[in-house]
Design a protein around this motif. Sequence first.
Motif, short mmCIF file in Angstrom:
data_model
loop_
_atom_site.label_atom_id
_atom_site.label_comp_id
_atom_site.label_asym_id
_atom_site.label_seq_id
_atom_site.Cartn_x
_atom_site.Cartn_y
_atom_site.Cartn_z
N ASP A 88 15.18 -3.99 -4.28
CA ASP A 88 14.88 -2.59 -4.91
C ASP A 88 14.45 -1.76 -3.33
O ASP A 88 13.77 -2.31 -2.62
CB ASP A 88 13.58 -2.41 -5.63
N PRO A 89 15.44 -0.52 -3.26
CA PRO A 89 15.33 0.05 -2.12
C PRO A 89 13.80 0.56 -1.65
O PRO A 89 13.53 0.62 -0.47
CB PRO A 89 16.25 1.32 -2.38
N ASN A 90 13.04 0.72 -2.66
CA ASN A 90 11.57 1.10 -2.37
C ASN A 90 10.79 -0.10 -1.91
O ASN A 90 9.74 0.00 -1.64
CB ASN A 90 10.96 1.69 -3.99
N GLY A 91 11.42 -1.16 -2.12
CA GLY A 91 10.51 -2.56 -1.57
C GLY A 91 10.31 -2.23 -0.13
O GLY A 91 9.11 -3.14 0.54
N ILE A 92 11.01 -1.46 0.59
CA ILE A 92 10.56 -1.48 2.12
C ILE A 92 9.37 -0.69 2.16
O ILE A 92 8.70 -0.79 3.43
CB ILE A 92 11.92 -0.75 2.87
N ASN A 93 8.96 -0.02 1.35
CA ASN A 93 7.59 0.70 1.46
C ASN A 93 6.24 -0.30 1.16
O ASN A 93 5.20 0.17 1.66
CB ASN A 93 7.30 1.76 0.34
N GLN A 94 6.58 -1.44 1.12
CA GLN A 94 5.58 -2.53 0.96
C GLN A 94 5.78 -3.70 1.88
O GLN A 94 6.55 -3.93 2.38
CB GLN A 94 5.51 -3.08 -0.42
N VAL A 95 4.76 -4.44 2.29
CA VAL A 95 4.69 -5.48 2.97
C VAL A 95 4.73 -6.86 2.22
O VAL A 95 4.10 -6.89 1.30
CB VAL A 95 3.51 -5.53 4.14
N GLY A 96 5.73 -7.96 2.53
CA GLY A 96 5.99 -8.94 1.64
C GLY A 96 4.84 -9.85 2.16
O GLY A 96 4.74 -10.03 3.25
N CYS A 97 4.34 -10.49 0.96
CA CYS A 97 3.66 -11.77 1.23
C CYS A 97 4.31 -13.10 1.13
O CYS A 97 5.33 -13.13 0.47
CB CYS A 97 2.45 -11.62 0.01
N VAL A 98 3.81 -14.03 1.89
CA VAL A 98 4.61 -15.53 1.86
C VAL A 98 4.73 -15.63 0.45
O VAL A 98 5.52 -16.52 0.21
CB VAL A 98 3.83 -16.57 2.62
#
Length: 202
Positions: A88-98
């Motif tokens: 999702d393009p909006n995923g770039i607004n969050q930091v991914g967890c392992v």
Amino acid sequence: MIWDGTDGFDFRVFDSPEELEAAVRQRADEGFTARVAAGFCWKWSEPRVDGTLVEDVVIGEYRRPWDAKPGNWRLAPGIPTAALWATDPNGINQVGCVYNIQGFELDYVGVIWGKDLRYDLDRQGWIGDKKQSADSVVKRSKEQFIDLVKNTYRVLLSRGIKGCYVHFMDRDTERFVRSRMEVSAGEAETDRRRITYPARDE
């Protein structure tokens, strides 16, 4: 082993999380899949009542929420579920967890390397710091803590197919990694100039 950059993989070290994110966003704007991820050094909060995410990842003025936890479906508009964070393009607004990024393959990944795993230049070895970890499962592992945190970063760093960008919160760890890179200062500066750094959204 010394990495000399001849394999074509785009590996870079950034001085701040803002610069790291700007580089990742630029790759996304160019049409690549690109996301920021981080070591599990901050609490992973449940969404607020209104479905918005808490800005758990805080480094100075840099503040971002983790991606949504699996099972969180009642999210505010524009916030992707865990399964859609990488696409999702909006995923770039969050930091991914392992725990969410495993299984995803991105063109470029930006990794914030926290202080839960540091390299001691004097002792020439890795130090695991449970006080800097927010991963309750890993913290209970006792003597396996260092190996498990190493594996966390191994997973994060290996998500990018074309490139990996890293910000180290611990400078000695950064110095150690740089010592394993055979890239001239001129080449490094040229690479940095390829990236523009737009103002961070407040």
